[in-house]
Every structure is written in C-alpha cells, then in structure tokens.
Design an enzyme around this catalytic site. Sequence first.
Site, PDB file in Angstrom:
ATOM      1  N   ASP A  16     -58.480   9.749   7.174  1.00  0.00           N
ATOM      2  CA  ASP A  16     -58.340  11.184   7.437  1.00  0.00           C
ATOM      3  C   ASP A  16     -59.222  12.015   6.503  1.00  0.00           C
ATOM      4  O   ASP A  16     -59.473  11.625   5.365  1.00  0.00           O
ATOM      5  CB  ASP A  16     -56.868  11.586   7.261  1.00  0.00           C
ATOM      6  CG  ASP A  16     -56.565  12.938   7.878  1.00  0.00           C
ATOM      7  OD1 ASP A  16     -57.307  13.366   8.794  1.00  0.00           O
ATOM      8  OD2 ASP A  16     -55.591  13.586   7.444  1.00  0.00           O
ATOM      9  N   GLY A  19     -63.091  16.067   9.083  1.00  0.00           N
ATOM     10  CA  GLY A  19     -63.350  17.462   9.477  1.00  0.00           C
ATOM     11  C   GLY A  19     -63.518  18.354   8.251  1.00  0.00           C
ATOM     12  O   GLY A  19     -64.453  19.165   8.172  1.00  0.00           O
ATOM     13  N   HIS A  33     -67.308  12.921  11.166  1.00  0.00           N
ATOM     14  CA  HIS A  33     -66.954  11.645  11.813  1.00  0.00           C
ATOM     15  C   HIS A  33     -68.105  10.648  11.658  1.00  0.00           C
ATOM     16  O   HIS A  33     -67.887   9.473  11.374  1.00  0.00           O
ATOM     17  CB  HIS A  33     -66.621  11.854  13.293  1.00  0.00           C
ATOM     18  CG  HIS A  33     -65.441  12.744  13.529  1.00  0.00           C
ATOM     19  ND1 HIS A  33     -64.275  12.622  12.813  1.00  0.00           N
ATOM     20  CD2 HIS A  33     -65.242  13.777  14.392  1.00  0.00           C
ATOM     21  CE1 HIS A  33     -63.406  13.537  13.222  1.00  0.00           C
ATOM     22  NE2 HIS A  33     -63.979  14.249  14.176  1.00  0.00           N
ATOM     23  N   SER A  61     -55.928   8.615  17.407  1.00  0.00           N
ATOM     24  CA  SER A  61     -54.508   8.507  17.746  1.00  0.00           C
ATOM     25  C   SER A  61     -54.261   8.957  19.186  1.00  0.00           C
ATOM     26  O   SER A  61     -55.096   9.653  19.783  1.00  0.00           O
ATOM     27  CB  SER A  61     -53.665   9.360  16.789  1.00  0.00           C
ATOM     28  OG  SER A  61     -53.796  10.729  17.102  1.00  0.00           O
ATOM     29  N   LEU A 127     -62.365 -12.229   8.273  1.00  0.00           N
ATOM     30  CA  LEU A 127     -61.569 -11.004   8.177  1.00  0.00           C
ATOM     31  C   LEU A 127     -61.179 -10.573   9.589  1.00  0.00           C
ATOM     32  O   LEU A 127     -62.004 -10.574  10.499  1.00  0.00           O
ATOM     33  CB  LEU A 127     -62.394  -9.886   7.514  1.00  0.00           C
ATOM     34  CG  LEU A 127     -61.767  -8.481   7.504  1.00  0.00           C
ATOM     35  CD1 LEU A 127     -60.544  -8.430   6.585  1.00  0.00           C
ATOM     36  CD2 LEU A 127     -62.795  -7.430   7.061  1.00  0.00           C
ATOM     37  N   ARG A 190     -48.190  11.762   5.264  1.00  0.00           N
ATOM     38  CA  ARG A 190     -47.436  11.411   6.477  1.00  0.00           C
ATOM     39  C   ARG A 190     -48.069  10.210   7.164  1.00  0.00           C
ATOM     40  O   ARG A 190     -49.221   9.863   6.898  1.00  0.00           O
ATOM     41  CB  ARG A 190     -47.337  12.607   7.429  1.00  0.00           C
ATOM     42  CG  ARG A 190     -48.672  13.235   7.805  1.00  0.00           C
ATOM     43  CD  ARG A 190     -48.482  14.386   8.812  1.00  0.00           C
ATOM     44  NE  ARG A 190     -49.717  15.127   9.005  1.00  0.00           N
ATOM     45  CZ  ARG A 190     -49.998  16.304   8.445  1.00  0.00           C
ATOM     46  NH1 ARG A 190     -49.117  16.905   7.669  1.00  0.00           N
ATOM     47  NH2 ARG A 190     -51.153  16.896   8.675  1.00  0.00           N
ATOM     48  N   SER A 192     -48.266   9.964  10.586  1.00  0.00           N
ATOM     49  CA  SER A 192     -48.918  10.391  11.835  1.00  0.00           C
ATOM     50  C   SER A 192     -48.829   9.335  12.942  1.00  0.00           C
ATOM     51  O   SER A 192     -49.818   9.072  13.641  1.00  0.00           O
ATOM     52  CB  SER A 192     -50.376  10.799  11.579  1.00  0.00           C
ATOM     53  OG  SER A 192     -50.440  11.909  10.722  1.00  0.00           O
TER      54      SER A 192
HETATM   55  C1  IPE Z   1     -54.434  10.673  12.018  1.00  0.00           C
HETATM   56  O1  IPE Z   1     -55.117  11.781  11.536  1.00  0.00           O
HETATM   57  C2  IPE Z   1     -55.254   9.972  13.051  1.00  0.00           C
HETATM   58  C3  IPE Z   1     -56.475   9.324  12.578  1.00  0.00           C
HETATM   59  C4  IPE Z   1     -56.920   9.271  11.348  1.00  0.00           C
HETATM   60  C5  IPE Z   1     -57.231   8.669  13.586  1.00  0.00           C
HETATM   61  P1  IPE Z   1     -54.831  13.231  12.110  1.00  0.00           P
HETATM   62  O2  IPE Z   1     -55.736  14.160  11.369  1.00  0.00           O
HETATM   63  O3  IPE Z   1     -54.953  13.241  13.587  1.00  0.00           O
HETATM   64  O4  IPE Z   1     -53.319  13.454  11.721  1.00  0.00           O
HETATM   65  P2  IPE Z   1     -52.472  14.801  11.604  1.00  0.00           P
HETATM   66  O5  IPE Z   1     -52.731  15.578  12.851  1.00  0.00           O
HETATM   67  O6  IPE Z   1     -52.972  15.524  10.402  1.00  0.00           O
HETATM   68  O7  IPE Z   1     -51.062  14.346  11.449  1.00  0.00           O
HETATM   69  C1  IPE Z   2     -59.830  11.875  10.784  1.00  0.00           C
HETATM   70  O1  IPE Z   2     -60.412  13.031  10.277  1.00  0.00           O
HETATM   71  C2  IPE Z   2     -60.579  11.336  11.977  1.00  0.00           C
HETATM   72  C3  IPE Z   2     -59.867  11.447  13.256  1.00  0.00           C
HETATM   73  C4  IPE Z   2     -58.663  11.909  13.425  1.00  0.00           C
HETATM   74  C5  IPE Z   2     -60.583  11.011  14.421  1.00  0.00           C
HETATM   75  P1  IPE Z   2     -59.997  14.457  10.818  1.00  0.00           P
HETATM   76  O2  IPE Z   2     -60.924  14.798  11.956  1.00  0.00           O
HETATM   77  O3  IPE Z   2     -58.564  14.524  11.138  1.00  0.00           O
HETATM   78  O4  IPE Z   2     -60.343  15.378   9.570  1.00  0.00           O
HETATM   79  P2  IPE Z   2     -59.494  16.597   9.022  1.00  0.00           P
HETATM   80  O5  IPE Z   2     -58.110  16.091   8.764  1.00  0.00           O
HETATM   81  O6  IPE Z   2     -59.525  17.663  10.061  1.00  0.00           O
HETATM   82  O7  IPE Z   2     -60.205  16.992   7.767  1.00  0.00           O
HETATM   83 MG    MG Z   3     -56.904  14.964  10.036  1.00  0.00          MG
END
Ligand code: IPE
Ligand code: IPE
Ligand code: MG
Length: 246
Positions: A16, A19, A33, A61, A127, A190, A192
């Site tokens: 995570d 973004g 990403h 997810s 692995l 969390r 998630s």
């Molecule tokens: C969880 O991250 C899913 C992945 C890392 C693929 P999210 O960014 O989607 O989770 P929430 O929305 O903060 O719970």
């Molecule tokens: C996790 O990073 C990647 C995916 C859920 C695909 P995020 O895209 O959720 O990044 P943040 O949490 O918004 O920074």
């Molecule tokens: Mg996220």
Amino acid sequence: MNSKPPVPRHIAIVMDGNGRWAKARHRPRSFGHDAGRKAVREVVEGCLRHGVEALTLFAFSSENWQRPQAEVGALMTLFLRALDKETDELHAQGVRLRFIGDLDRFEAPLRERMLAAMQRTAGNHKLQLNIAVNYGGRWDIVQAARQAAQAIARGELRAEDMDEATLGRFISLGDLPPLDLFIRTGGEYRLSNFLLWQAAYAELHFTDTLWPDFDQTCLRRAIDDFGHRERRYGRTGEQIATGHQG
Ligand code: IPE
Ligand code: IPE
Ligand code: MG
C-alpha cells in the site's frame, strides 16, 4: 539459547501507498503503481536470499474495482506488461508463480497470460510467489465453503466430518506453509480483507514506508522483527520457555 532467530516460511504483504508516493511527486497515481514494480523485485530477491518459502502479495483487491476507471485500466495494463516482462526472469530464478482470487472477472488476454505463467512455472520450487488479484478474504472463505458443499453433494465428504483442516484445504494456498508474517506498508493499520483465514496466527508488521520505497533493508527489518516475537498460540510464556510442558 537458540542460536539463530527463525525466518518466516510464508510472508504476505499488503503493498500500500503507491498513490501517496506519486502524489508527493506531483505525478499521477499510475506513476506510483509503476514504481511499485521495483519493490516487488526487491522483495522477491530478498525472499530468495533469506530462504523464505512462500511470498503472497496483494496486488488488487475485490474492492479496488471501485476506483476511477482510468486507474483500474492503468493497473490492468501494468499487470499485462509486468507479466510479459517478468515471467522469464522469475522462471529462471526457480520461482513458481500463482494468482489467487476470482480470475473470471479479468478480460481474456490478461487471464490467459496469468494461466500461462502459472502453467509454465508450475514445476519450480525455490520460492512460491502468489499474487492476489480480484482477491478478498471473505470471497476466499465463501469459495471454499462452496467447494466443500459441492463435495458433500457428490458424496465425497460428510457434513459431520467438516472441520478446520477440511475447510482449510479448500482455502487458497492451503497447500503452502501457514502464513507466518503479515506486512502492510503505507501506514494504515488494517487488513483490508486480505487473507482473513490464513492470517489467524500470523505476526503483524506495519510500516509507514510507502510501497515504492520498500526495499531489501525494509524486508530484513520485518524479518528481524518477526524473529524476536514469542509465538504462544494460546499457551503461556512459561510453557513456551520450558518446551510446552505443564
Ligand atoms: C489494499 O489497499 C489493497 C491492495 C494493496 C491491493 P487499499 O489501498 O485498497 O486499502 P484501503 O482502501 O486503504 O483499505
Ligand atoms: C496500493 O497503493 C496499490 C493498490 C491498491 C493497487 P494505493 O493505490 O492504495 O496507494 P494509496 O494508499 O492511495 O497511497
Ligand atoms: Mg491504499
């Protein structure tokens, strides 16, 4: 005293923070990403080096479909490109690649490439690399329950014989070592909806590091942290110290 702290046999990571990493650089989320791919390579290398047997990564997810269409599209393009580019190298490294989640929701070209990569690397043992896509922990429990119900309907299983081990065999990754270490980057505390069943007795490690910045040093820190946990599984610390007696 034991000499070396234990290394987790199975690690899972919620990757995570892509973004926010991109936003800090005034770039689109898809840039984050893309940057996350390097971190995937780092943890694969690290797991191979430390002798970790299985690594399960949360890439997309079942809830992530709710993101803006452009971001979902960019992620799908990234997955396609990553599969084309990385599979050879992973195969050469002896990595077995598996995708877990409801793959039916993906468009044919992507799904076919995922299946091809799984088939191609199926004989590798260095692995076990599992990528969770369109995955949800509740979905996983439901699909396992459905498979078990179908086995009962066929007369291959009796409802009275259903227990944790039986249902556990239908849960994704039921054939792998139990999940030892659950890591989440990006500063949220969390799960998630990731690996709900499998995480029952995993050790949790949370870090503020955003996924694109996660490297082998971060992985080593998490593994060291794990090595110093006392896993009691409901017993007392004294029982653990004296080898489970009394
Ligand atoms: C969880 O991250 C899913 C992945 C890392 C693929 P999210 O960014 O989607 O989770 P929430 O929305 O903060 O719970
Ligand atoms: C996790 O990073 C990647 C995916 C859920 C695909 P995020 O895209 O959720 O990044 P943040 O949490 O918004 O920074
Ligand atoms: Mg996220």
